[in-house]
Scaffold this active site. Structure first.
Site, short mmCIF file in Angstrom:
data_model
loop_
_atom_site.label_atom_id
_atom_site.label_comp_id
_atom_site.label_asym_id
_atom_site.label_seq_id
_atom_site.Cartn_x
_atom_site.Cartn_y
_atom_site.Cartn_z
CG ASP A 36 -2.08 -0.93 1.11
OD1 ASP A 36 -2.78 -0.86 0.08
OD2 ASP A 36 -2.30 -1.74 2.02
CG ASP A 177 -7.24 -3.43 0.37
OD1 ASP A 177 -7.29 -3.77 1.57
OD2 ASP A 177 -6.37 -2.65 -0.08
#
Length: 225
Positions: A36, A177
């Site tokens: 991320d 996610d």
């Protein structure tokens, strides 16, 4: 359906021992590393960049690394992540001035390309780029921080994207996610997902293998009539 892939989000790992934690999660049965990237502009948090990705490769991580760019602008940084060893690069359409061009840029740099949809982002961005996508990632939380709860409306959105993928005939992964846990992964898979990002659900537990095995066991029960 494709083989299910489990992608631990290293945002929830211990950054002081990132290589070790990542290797442990992969040894425990994970398939892909979810990486991320946040810039404190597009989302209200600041995380990691290409140097950290390159360090993971140098450490010996050979699994696919799925880079989720929560940055604006996008295009400037794409070649850096590709050169550092990214396998997949996904970005948010709102963060790119020219979505088609950014997808082409990712491919030209040798990576698989994908679009990411926030909970309230419409799917209309898919209308003209399905032929350029390897991954569609649906956020089931608002991006910026780990440890949030799954937003239930994502299930309907998943079903719609699954329908679009199946009708298109293209080979596209459907990734989710945010808030993915053992107790909801089956329901998420039944709605059409085949790749699951899990952060705190894995890294906050002492035994990564136990959690991943439990996730696989839930996925094995899913039927696609």
């Amino acid at each position: 359906m494709k083989q299910y892939l489990i992608a631990p989000s290293i945002l929830s790992a211990d950054f002081a021992r990132l290589g070790e934690d990542t290797a442990k999660a992969l040894a425990a049965g994970a398939d892909v590393v979810h990486f991320d990237v946040m810039d404190n502009h597009y989302v209200p948090n600041l995380t990691i960049g290409p140097m950290v990705l390159k360090s993971l490769r140098n450490y010996g991580i050979t699994a696919p690394i799925d880079v989720h760019l929560m940055v604006k602008p996008v295009d400037r940084i794409v070649p850096d992540f590709a050169a550092a060893g990214a396998s997949i690069i996904t970005f948010h359409p709102e963060a790119s001035e020219h979505v088609d061009r950014t997808l082409q840029l990712i491919k030209e740099n040798g990576c698989k390309a994908g679009l990411v949809f926030n909970p309230a982002t419409p799917l209309s961005y898919l209308d003209y780029v399905m032929d350029k996508l390897d991954v569609i990632l649906l956020m089931s939380v608002n991006p910026g921080f780990g440890g949030q709860s799954f937003i239930p409306q994502t299930l309907d959105k998943l079903r719609e994207v699954r329908r679009r993928i199946d009708e298109s005939g293209f080979d596209i992964r459907l990734e989710v996610d945010g808030g993915v846990k053992v107790n909801n992964i089956g329901e998420i898979a039944a709605a059409g997902a085949d790749m699951f990002v899990a952060g705190s659900a894995i890294f906050d537990q002492p035994d990564y293998k136990k959690v991943i095995d439990e996730m696989r066991s839930e996925l094995a029960k899913v039927s696609h009539e």
